[in-house]
Scaffold this motif. Structure first.
Motif, PDB file in Angstrom:
ATOM      1  N   LEU A 279       0.834  -1.206   0.000  1.00 45.52           N
ATOM      2  CA  LEU A 279       0.000   0.000   0.000  1.00 45.52           C
ATOM      3  C   LEU A 279       0.864   1.249   0.000  1.00 45.52           C
ATOM      4  CD1 LEU A 279      -2.879  -0.821   2.532  1.00 45.52           C
ATOM      5  CD2 LEU A 279      -3.064  -0.493   0.071  1.00 45.52           C
TER       6      LEU A 279
ATOM      7  N   PHE B  55      -0.952   3.361  -6.465  1.00 44.15           N
ATOM      8  CA  PHE B  55      -2.077   3.775  -5.600  1.00 44.15           C
ATOM      9  C   PHE B  55      -2.226   5.296  -5.599  1.00 44.15           C
ATOM     10  CE2 PHE B  55      -1.638  -0.445  -3.520  1.00 44.15           C
ATOM     11  CZ  PHE B  55      -2.960  -0.833  -3.629  1.00 44.15           C
TER      12      PHE B  55
ATOM     13  N   TRP C  23      -1.152   7.878  -3.611  1.00 49.13           N
ATOM     14  CA  TRP C  23      -1.693   8.463  -2.380  1.00 49.13           C
ATOM     15  C   TRP C  23      -1.753   9.987  -2.404  1.00 49.13           C
ATOM     16  CZ3 TRP C  23      -4.579   5.500   0.272  1.00 49.13           C
ATOM     17  CH2 TRP C  23      -4.333   4.127   0.323  1.00 49.13           C
TER      18      TRP C  23
ATOM     19  N   VAL D 157      -4.919  10.807  -3.899  1.00 49.63           N
ATOM     20  CA  VAL D 157      -6.007  10.496  -2.967  1.00 49.63           C
ATOM     21  C   VAL D 157      -6.173  11.657  -1.992  1.00 49.63           C
ATOM     22  CG1 VAL D 157      -6.732   8.986  -1.089  1.00 49.63           C
ATOM     23  CG2 VAL D 157      -5.692   8.009  -3.142  1.00 49.63           C
TER      24      VAL D 157
ATOM     25  N   ILE E 131      -8.165   4.506  -9.801  1.00 48.67           N
ATOM     26  CA  ILE E 131      -7.842   3.901  -8.509  1.00 48.67           C
ATOM     27  C   ILE E 131      -7.817   4.935  -7.375  1.00 48.67           C
ATOM     28  CG2 ILE E 131      -6.040   2.682  -7.219  1.00 48.67           C
ATOM     29  CD1 ILE E 131      -7.546   0.841  -9.030  1.00 48.67           C
TER      30      ILE E 131
ATOM     31  N   LEU F 187     -10.291   4.895  -4.111  1.00 46.30           N
ATOM     32  CA  LEU F 187      -9.752   4.863  -2.746  1.00 46.30           C
ATOM     33  C   LEU F 187     -10.348   5.978  -1.892  1.00 46.30           C
ATOM     34  CD1 LEU F 187      -5.986   4.006  -3.299  1.00 46.30           C
ATOM     35  CD2 LEU F 187      -7.697   2.661  -2.068  1.00 46.30           C
TER      36      LEU F 187
ATOM     37  N   THR G 192     -13.662   4.739  -0.905  1.00 50.78           N
ATOM     38  CA  THR G 192     -13.499   3.628   0.042  1.00 50.78           C
ATOM     39  C   THR G 192     -13.164   4.137   1.442  1.00 50.78           C
ATOM     40  OG1 THR G 192     -12.670   2.264  -1.751  1.00 50.78           O
ATOM     41  CG2 THR G 192     -12.227   1.501   0.486  1.00 50.78           C
ATOM     42  N   LEU G 193     -12.193   5.061   1.514  1.00 52.39           N
ATOM     43  CA  LEU G 193     -11.773   5.557   2.825  1.00 52.39           C
ATOM     44  C   LEU G 193     -12.922   6.249   3.535  1.00 52.39           C
ATOM     45  CD1 LEU G 193      -8.148   6.814   2.088  1.00 52.39           C
ATOM     46  CD2 LEU G 193      -8.868   4.826   3.430  1.00 52.39           C
TER      47      LEU G 193
END
Lengths: 266, 321
Positions: free
Chosen positions: B51, B57, B59, B62, B260, B264, B267-268
């Motif tokens: 992760l 991902f 981040w 995100v 993605i 995320l 999702t979070l």
């Protein structure tokens, strides 16, 4: 007390507190009560005896309309229980009226049936506050007196599961008394108790009998029945087969079924 | 003779009683426990590692979109849609449970039929049915059944995406909550109601004060499940273009193709909401555990029981008391 006292002059004796006439009740095809007549005088103690399935509990439950009879009637304090007579018919009362009648009759169950999510004090004051509108401080004070009477003062904040069976049953008796009923019904009050706890519950009931409380008690405690009862009634197959003074019914039963039963339980 | 017997029965190196009495107790070795724990820890470490280190991902992206205005709007819609659906669903569901428990055969069968029908149809299909209601009934009107009408609406105008979602999801919750509530009520012993009746309590009072509090311990955990399930199931409304949390994320990645990272973000947020609800459920359950012995299971004690790390502290505390 007035039980059994003959009334001079007047045509009849005092009207009994409880009159049961021609009571019939079936569950499906099984006839549980088959025409029961019974009188209970004010201030007297009646014990109902008999083998299991003989209709004792059903008779008791008809007295506060937890069961609806198929025929016949029960009268408590001059009122037909659960019905009103009009134009040749018995009309079932609305829920509110039945509820009002039930406040006159207290009931103690074999399995205690205390409310497990409420403390002892809350169990005792729930009905007086909600139904009779007693101010809460008065209800709390009354609950304390009643708990002292059954030997449990100081346990107000306990939850039922923290008490022994005998203590729970004594709380259940106090809860019934908190509504100041005219009549108390006991449905095998000691049958679910360990033998060493039976005495403390019978002691409380004995005190109530001495105090003149009108009671109908379903029990298998023959010795206790002989001691406190003014009237003993033996049921078999939904009929009263023997009734009268405890000494006659318990010691010299004429009915063969009663004789067999009593010799088995004694 | 006696010495012969003792020599024959006793083992050659039988310890003396005083040694047994002073011996230290040793728990059995459990290598399987340690091995499985080690494997799980390695797997967890791999998960965290990937992760953190897998650049794809993204981040930073995100983080950039986490508090994006349209995402927060979607979050808001998800929250109030869930709340509205749950409240409506439980009101209807409790009524249906009462119908199923009543003595009236018509009510009973209607209650059963409702639960049967709603549970039989997939939620997505129900949602599409309500969304397409206009093609079944182009016009809806208020009036006396089989009699005159007072007002009428074009169904297509009335049933937009949000109302269709609200109705479909509410009915779904109603059917499932009806069974949960019915099960809870049936779990209360009949003697409780009889005792309350014998005291002269009225029907409403008996339900509120005696039956419901005792039914709640059975109702709450299942309802927590339903609530959390419904929170996430609201994401289904993205298929009819209602801008909830998921659809808001989809709108963004349809433009910038950062699929993605935006999934995320959604999702979070779902994880955050579920965490809050789980904690709430814990306290509600504790509240309704009055008078039972389950009350003492606090967070701290649960941790101590489940984590060997805390177990030591638990033992020490136990030894002191």
């Amino acid at each position: 007390m007035s039980a059994g006292t003959p009334q001079a002059g007047d045509a009849g004796a005092i009207r009994p507190l409880v009159r049961v006439r021609g009571l019939k009740k079936s569950f499906g095809s099984h006839r549980v009560l088959d025409g029961v007549d019974l009188d209970v005088a004010e201030g007297s103690v009646t014990v109902l005896l008999g083998p299991s399935g003989s209709g004792k509990s059903t008779l008791l439950r008809c007295v506060n309309h937890l069961e609806r009879p198929d025929a016949g009637f029960v009268e408590v304090a001059g009122e037909i229980v659960g019905y009103r007579y009009r134009d040749g018919r018995l009309h079932e009362l609305p829920g509110r009226e039945i509820t009002r009648q039930r406040t006159q009759v207290g009931m103690v169950f074999q399995q205690f049936n205390l409310f497990p999510h409420l403390t002892v004090l809350e169990n005792l004051i729930e009905a007086p506050v909600a139904v009779r509108g007693v101010p809460k401080p008065d209800a709390v004070a009354k609950a304390g007196e009643l708990l002292a009477r059954v030997g449990l003062d100081g346990r107000q904040s306990a939850y039922p599961r923290e008490l022994s069976g005998g203590q729970q049953q004594r709380v259940a008796i106090a809860r019934a008394l908190a509504m100041e009923p005219r009549l108390l019904l006991f449905d095998e009050p000691t049958s679910a108790l360990d033998p060493e706890l039976v005495g403390e519950v019978l002691g409380v009931i004995r005190d109530l009998a001495v105090g003149g409380m009108s009671m109908i008690i379903v029990t298998h405690e023959i010795g206790f029945a002989r001691e406190v009862a003014d009237q003993a009634v033996f049921l078999d197959g939904g009929r009263i087969v023997e009734s009268g003074a405890p000494a006659d019914v318990l010691d010299r039963p004429g009915n063969e079924r009663a004789r067999a039963f009593l010799s088995a339980v004694l | 003779m006696t010495s012969d017997v003792s020599e024959r029965t006793a083992l050659p190196s039988a310890p003396a009683d005083e040694h047994l009495l002073t011996a230290r107790l040793v728990a059995p070795r459990r290598p399987g426990l340690w091995i499985s724990a080690a494997i799980l820890l390695v797997l967890a470490a791999m998960l965290i590692h990937t992760l953190v280190t897998n650049r794809r991902f993204q981040w930073p992206t995100v983080r950039g979109y986490f508090f994006e205005r349209s995402i927060l709007h979607g979050l808001e819609l998800t929250i109030w849609l869930t709340a509205a659906v749950l409240v409506t669903g439980y009101v209807i569901g409790t009524a249906v449970a009462a119908a199923r428990l009543s003595k009236n055969p018509v009510l009973k069968s209607l209650g059963f039929g409702f639960v049967w029908l709603i549970r039989s149809v997939p939620m997505l299909v129900q949602l599409l049915f309500w969304y397409e209601l206009a093609s079944l009934y182009p016009k809806l009107s208020l009036g006396i059944p089989f009699g005159p009408e007072f007002a009428s609406f074009k169904t297509a105008h009335l049933f937009g995406g949000i109302l269709a979602a609200y109705v479909a999801l509410s009915l779904d919750v109603a059917a499932f909550s009806a069974e949960i509530v019915r099960g809870g009520i049936l779990s209360v012993p009949a003697g409780q109601v009889e005792a309350a009746q014998a005291l002269g309590l009225g029907r409403g009072r008996i339900f509120r004060r005696i039956v419901l509090p005792q039914a709640m311990p059975a109702i709450v955990p299942a309802s927590g499940n339903l609530l959390i399930g419904m929170l996430k199931a609201t994401s289904i409304v993205s298929v009819i273009a209602v801008q909830d949390l998921l659809y808001s994320a989809q709108l963004i990645y349809n433009e910038n193709f950062q699929i993605i990272p935006l999934l995320l973000v959604a999702t979070l947020w779902y994880v955050v909401l579920t965490t809050v609800l789980s904690i709430g459920q814990y306290f509600v359950e504790r509240h309704y555990a009055r008078g039972t012995n389950r009350r003492g299971d606090g967070f701290a004690r649960l941790f101590r029981r489940n984590l060997p790390l805390f177990n030591r502290a638990g033992l020490a505390a136990g030894g002191r008391s």
